[in-house]
Design a protein around this motif. Sequence first.
Motif, PDB file in Angstrom:
ATOM      1  N   MET A 177      15.068 -10.041  -3.648  1.00 49.87           N
ATOM      2  CA  MET A 177      15.698  -8.737  -3.626  1.00 49.87           C
ATOM      3  C   MET A 177      14.879  -7.822  -2.713  1.00 49.87           C
ATOM      4  N   LYS A 178      15.560  -7.158  -1.799  1.00 49.00           N
ATOM      5  CA  LYS A 178      14.867  -6.284  -0.854  1.00 49.00           C
ATOM      6  C   LYS A 178      14.728  -4.872  -1.419  1.00 49.00           C
ATOM      7  N   VAL A 179      13.531  -4.316  -1.220  1.00 48.05           N
ATOM      8  CA  VAL A 179      13.262  -2.935  -1.610  1.00 48.05           C
ATOM      9  C   VAL A 179      12.676  -2.196  -0.421  1.00 48.05           C
ATOM     10  N   LEU A 180      12.839  -0.904  -0.418  1.00 44.50           N
ATOM     11  CA  LEU A 180      12.322  -0.044   0.642  1.00 44.50           C
ATOM     12  C   LEU A 180      10.983   0.516   0.189  1.00 44.50           C
ATOM     13  N   VAL A 181       9.984   0.422   1.060  1.00 42.12           N
ATOM     14  CA  VAL A 181       8.658   0.950   0.744  1.00 42.12           C
ATOM     15  C   VAL A 181       8.290   1.983   1.800  1.00 42.12           C
ATOM     16  N   ARG A 182       8.003   3.208   1.350  1.00 46.21           N
ATOM     17  CA  ARG A 182       7.586   4.285   2.241  1.00 46.21           C
ATOM     18  C   ARG A 182       6.146   4.662   1.936  1.00 46.21           C
ATOM     19  N   GLY A 183       5.581   5.490   2.786  1.00 47.55           N
ATOM     20  CA  GLY A 183       4.215   5.953   2.569  1.00 47.55           C
ATOM     21  C   GLY A 183       3.168   5.099   3.254  1.00 47.55           C
ATOM     22  N   LEU A 184       3.599   4.251   4.163  1.00 41.61           N
ATOM     23  CA  LEU A 184       2.668   3.386   4.878  1.00 41.61           C
ATOM     24  C   LEU A 184       1.902   4.187   5.927  1.00 41.61           C
ATOM     25  N   LYS A 185       0.694   3.747   6.213  1.00 42.94           N
ATOM     26  CA  LYS A 185      -0.085   4.406   7.257  1.00 42.94           C
ATOM     27  C   LYS A 185       0.154   3.700   8.588  1.00 42.94           C
ATOM     28  N   ALA A 186       0.018   4.441   9.653  1.00 43.53           N
ATOM     29  CA  ALA A 186       0.177   3.868  10.990  1.00 43.53           C
ATOM     30  C   ALA A 186      -0.877   2.797  11.210  1.00 43.53           C
ATOM     31  N   ARG A 223       5.586   4.689  -1.923  1.00 39.94           N
ATOM     32  CA  ARG A 223       6.789   5.112  -2.642  1.00 39.94           C
ATOM     33  C   ARG A 223       7.794   3.977  -2.523  1.00 39.94           C
ATOM     34  N   TRP A 224       8.312   3.514  -3.630  1.00 41.14           N
ATOM     35  CA  TRP A 224       9.222   2.378  -3.687  1.00 41.14           C
ATOM     36  C   TRP A 224      10.633   2.843  -4.017  1.00 41.14           C
ATOM     37  N   HIS A 225      11.630   2.215  -3.385  1.00 43.10           N
ATOM     38  CA  HIS A 225      13.028   2.556  -3.628  1.00 43.10           C
ATOM     39  C   HIS A 225      13.857   1.268  -3.672  1.00 43.10           C
TER      40      HIS A 225
END
Length: 81
Positions: A1-10, A72-74
């Motif tokens: 199942m695919k989830v979106l992960v935000r908040g990653l650093k460059a 942050r996970w979605h």
Amino acid sequence: MKVLVRGLKAGLSAAALRKALAKYASIRSVELVEAGDPRHPWAWVDIDAGALAVWKLVARLDRRYVAGCHLRWHVPAYRGR
């Protein structure tokens, strides 16, 4: 199942994120997306687990510090036909 992960650093690589997440779940793949603002990438993470297990993992890891990032996970909305 695919989830979106935000908040990653460059500069974080897909391999480094996958390695950091491997201690929490079996990860099929990580696809980094740097389109838009490369200073704030995000990723699609494909977790090898059922929907309930993924929801529990997301609830546990959301807003936690993993791989040097405050993630942050979605879970995208899903509708069966």
